[in-house]
Enzyme design. Structure first.
Site, PDB file in Angstrom:
ATOM      1  N   GLU A 174     -30.699  80.638 101.152  1.00 55.43           N
ATOM      2  CA  GLU A 174     -29.389  81.261 101.404  1.00 55.43           C
ATOM      3  C   GLU A 174     -29.177  82.291 100.305  1.00 55.43           C
ATOM      4  OE1 GLU A 174     -27.638  80.916 103.958  1.00 55.43           O
ATOM      5  OE2 GLU A 174     -28.340  79.045 104.865  1.00 55.43           O
ATOM      6  N   CYS A 176     -20.854  84.806  98.918  1.00 57.60           N
ATOM      7  CA  CYS A 176     -21.941  85.475  99.636  1.00 57.60           C
ATOM      8  C   CYS A 176     -21.435  86.054 100.947  1.00 57.60           C
ATOM      9  CB  CYS A 176     -23.113  84.530  99.868  1.00 57.60           C
ATOM     10  SG  CYS A 176     -22.639  82.959 100.590  1.00 57.60           S
TER      11      CYS A 176
END
Length: 508
Positions: free
Chosen positions: A261, A295
């Site tokens: 990720e 993010c």
């Protein structure tokens, strides 16, 4: 500042950095954790040595032999109890997240709530680790597939979600029958210690074997212990694209599994058919929530030329109303960046925008004064840019929003997709055709594509992750659990003969 939450969590001036099962060790070499809120020392965590790491892995290997055979619903019951412990400690743990990382107190509590939610999800999952049954082409045969745990799962988490992302991985992996070794970010180690101590309490009460869930602490070198170790079946890593490429290459060289990720460079497309009140809410929180250190933070706002000036004016009016300061004060909207290095990167991005010819609709800069004594506070800013500016194609972990104009939807979709990252995206429109095009194969190329909500945040029930340089990993909901298990195909012959596939015959 009232820091009773540290005592409530059992944190001390010096904390063990290696915890395996019910025991902990201390190397006498420490990582110091300073709060970006006020610059004060929270505490320190001992660094994990190579010898301690090997002991952790040995304990994990031994624990796996027992844990994998415990029925999944019973593993789920232990996770349920941890969820209850988190409910009990939600306030102090949320305060620690806010104080050590710098996000608002509401977001700190929200992150602990995500942990609770994933525990609930994992409990349900413990009774739903389904395989498939398939028809065999051979008479008297049954064919099916089942899923088995991988073994040791290493989790490397980032500072921006210091507790939730670990839990997304660990709770699912544990229910699947894996054992977990966690290396939290060295920028938020106290959160790791707190979560581990709470979990060890639950594991001890259930007489769980030592080594089922362990904690190691240190910098990237300790992370390399995991990535280079053939005993670690899967490494789940959250962080920068640069870090992810190193992890992928290292683990791939030994044919291990990775779940990555990585970075996001997320855009909201605003069409003439959008509800501008929704646009303002989604863009504002997406850009400044967690001080732009998610993010999934909104980096780019791609606005149709016919409404560009109106959207710009609304944003310019809203930004001065943001309150920046101590994130544990619920009256404030925006806290600090994680450290002064992050501030330097923010300032460098502003300089890059100016070099490339961008114009600041809302000016940025470092905040000075007694209220910002840690040196980590900055002003959320908005820059009018061209879509192809080099800096726009990079992820800056800070509250900088790039405002981009477009003329038709195909152009907006091209702008959305042209960056190397592919995590989250959104379109604001009340036009069904525009929404469906955005969600189609010809639309957004991101792992997450939303309509009339922003890019920031995710629900536990859906698989979280992105494409391209975001890494391709999926965590949390849907069938993301399959990443933590190995598939096995089984064929059973219950006939009295042995017919071969494809009609092959032997004369014996």
């Amino acid at each position: 500042m009232d820091k009773r939450f540290l005592k409530q969590l059992g944190l001390r001036k010096h904390n063990a950095g290696t915890m395996t099962g019910l025991e902990s060790t201390n190397s006498s070499k420490y990582i110091k954790s300073f709060s970006p809120v006020d610059g004060e020392l929270i505490g320190s965590v001992s660094k994990t040595t190579r010898e301690e790491y090997d002991a952790v892995i040995a304990a994990a290997q031994e624990a796996f032999k027992t844990w994998r055979l415990l029925p999944a619903p019973k593993r789920g019951e232990i996770i349920r109890q941890y969820g209850e412990e988190l409910r009990r400690m939600k306030d102090p743990l949320g305060r620690l997240v806010s104080y050590e990382m710098g996000k608002s107190l509401q977001e700190g509590w929200g992150e602990v709530q995500e942990m609770i939610d994933i525990c609930d999800f994992a409990v349900g999952l413990s009774r739903q680790l389904y395989g498939l049954s398939m028809h065999s082409e051979r008479p008297g045969h049954r064919m099916y597939e089942q899923w088995h745990p991988l073994g040791i799962v290493g989790v490397i988490s980032a500072f921006n979600f210091p507790v939730a992302v670990w839990s997304w991985n660990a709770m699912i992996a544990l229910v699947c029958g894996d054992v977990v070794v966690w290396k939290p970010s060295e920028k938020a180690p106290m959160c790791g210690v707190a979560c581990q101590q709470l979990f060890q309490k639950v594991l001890q009460e259930n007489e769980v074997p030592e080594g089922v869930c362990s904690l190691i602490n240190g910098d990237y070198k300790v992370g390399e212990f995991l990535t280079k170790d053939e005993r670690v079946a899967l490494v789940s890593a959250t962080g920068s694209i640069r870090m992810g490429k190193i992890v992928a290459a290292t683990v791939g060289a030994r044919l291990g599994k990775t779940l990555l990720e990585l970075g996001g460079n997320n855009a909201i497309i605003v069409t003439p058919n959008a509800d501008l009140d929704i646009v303002l809410t989604g863009a504002l929180f997406g850009a400044v929530g967690t001080a732009g250190q998610r993010c999934t933070s909104t980096r780019r706002l791609i606005v149709h030329e016919s409404i560009y000036d109106e959207v710009k004016q609304k944003l310019a009016k809203a930004y001065p109303q943001l309150r920046i300061g101590d994130p544990l004060d619920e009256n404030n909207h925006v806290g600090p960046l994680i450290d002064t290095q992050a501030v330097d990167q923010y300032l460098s991005a502003i300089e890059a925008v100016e070099r490339e010819g961008g114009n600041f609709l809302v000016e940025g800069g470092r905040l000075e004064g007694d209220a910002y004594s840690s040196g980590c506070y900055v002003k959320p800013c908005i820059a009018e840019v061209e879509h192809d500016f080099e800096i726009v194609h990079h992820e800056t972990f800070a509250p900088i929003l790039y405002l981009i104009k477009y003329s038709d939807l195909s152009e907006a979709l091209a702008y959305n997709n042209e960056v190397p990252q592919g995590l989250s995206s959104a379109i604001m429109t009340n036009n069904l055709r525009e929404a469906e095009l955005f969600l189609s194969a010809a639309g957004s190329d991101c792992g997450i594509a939303n309509v009339n909500i922003g890019t920031s945040g995710a629900e536990i029930g859906g698989a979280f992750g992105g494409e391209k340089e975001t890494g391709g990993g999926r965590e949390s909901g849907s069938d993301a659990w399959k990443a933590y298990m190995r598939r096995q195909t089984n064929t059973i012959n219950y006939s009295e003969t042995l017919p071969l596939a494809q009609g092959i015959k032997f004369d014996l």
